[in-house]
Design an enzyme around this catalytic site. Structure first.
Site, short mmCIF file in Angstrom:
data_model
loop_
_atom_site.label_atom_id
_atom_site.label_comp_id
_atom_site.label_asym_id
_atom_site.label_seq_id
_atom_site.Cartn_x
_atom_site.Cartn_y
_atom_site.Cartn_z
N SER A 33 0.84 -1.19 0.00
CA SER A 33 0.00 0.00 0.00
C SER A 33 0.88 1.24 0.00
CB SER A 33 -0.94 -0.04 1.21
OG SER A 33 -1.95 0.93 1.07
N ASN A 34 0.34 2.38 0.36
CA ASN A 34 1.11 3.63 0.40
C ASN A 34 0.60 4.51 1.54
OD1 ASN A 34 -1.06 5.46 -0.71
ND2 ASN A 34 -0.90 3.97 -2.38
N HIS A 35 1.18 5.69 1.68
CA HIS A 35 0.90 6.55 2.84
C HIS A 35 -0.38 7.38 2.74
CE1 HIS A 35 4.46 5.72 5.12
NE2 HIS A 35 5.25 5.99 4.09
#
Ligand code: CTP
Ligand code: CA
Length: 225
Positions: A33-35
């Site tokens: 995933s990402n931030h």
């Protein structure tokens, strides 16, 4: 000079917003995933609702509460988000793609938890579909807005994305700038338009950035503020 009342600026318009990250499964307990926290996308959905629009929000996993008065569809992967967006695209007037969609996903998803072994472990990733680019190819009357999260060369990348994705507007932010980017309640963005012009906004709360973006979209569609 006449101004439209704020609460009627987007009256009768169907606005589709995507927000948050996507999750790409590796096995039943792990994902990529990402931030992204979804704050910018939710702020846009809420501001569009407050401007009188009929809003659909397609959201990746976030910790934000479901906004009142907005049809919210929860999704997980880039593929799920693509399918949800395609269901609503035809009857949308404005599509704003704030989501930080994963560009790659594990090519093989294990049915069972992967057990650790000695030595290095290699994961093969494959490309996900580019939702915005697909919409850019298929659009008929829809006004398409993309976001660009960059760490460098913001203007060059934003203009390149505007063209490649056939978008009508790209909202770019430098995510390593103080007060901008992931998880913050403020943002610093530049709005790039088809005519080659750009409008830089100062450091503002994401709720204000959202209103400014919607005012710009309204101006582009209606030819007035
Ligand atoms: N986007 C999308 N589908 C993807 C990847 C991105 O719809 N699979 C959309 C994002 O929601 C955003 C815009 O495309 O509105 C730009 O995303 P960004 O990640 O900045 O651009 P990419 O084209 O993925 O390029 P890169 O990550 O290499 O900079
Ligand atoms: Ca990307």
């Amino acid at each position: 000079e006449q101004h439209v009342a704020s609460n009627e600026l987007l009256k009768g318009k169907k606005v589709l917003v995507t927000a948050g990250p996507t999750r790409e499964k590796l096995d039943p307990v792990r994902f990529f995933s990402n931030h992204s926290t979804g704050k910018m996308g939710y702020a846009i959905a809420e501001a569009a609702r407050d401007f009188g629009a009929d809003v659909t929000l397609v959201s990746g996993p976030t910790s934000l509460v479901r906004p009142q008065g907005i049809q919210t569809i929860q999704v997980e992967s880039a593929q799920d988000m693509y399918e949800a967006v395609m269901k609503h695209f035809q009857h949308s007037d404005i599509v704003i793609k704030t989501a930080a969609v994963a560009d790659y996903r594990p090519k093989y998803v294990a049915d069972n938890k992967i057990k650790k072994q000695q030595g290095d472990y290699t994961i093969v990733l494959e490309r996900t579909i580019d939702i915005l680019q697909t919409l850019g190819k298929q659009k008929t009357h829809q006004f398409l807005v993309g976001f660009a999260a960059e760490t460098n060369d913001v203007e060059r990348y934003a203009k390149e994305k505007l063209a490649r994705k056939n978008a009508d507007m790209i909202v770019a932010n430098n995510v390593v700038q103080e007060g901008a980017g992931f998880g913050t309640d403020t943002n610093i963005v530049t709005i790039f338009k088809r005519d080659g012009t750009a409008k830089q906004l100062p450091l503002l709360p994401k709720s204000e950035v959202a209103k400014q973006i919607l005012r710009e979209i309204h101006y582009e569609i209606e030819g007035r503020l």
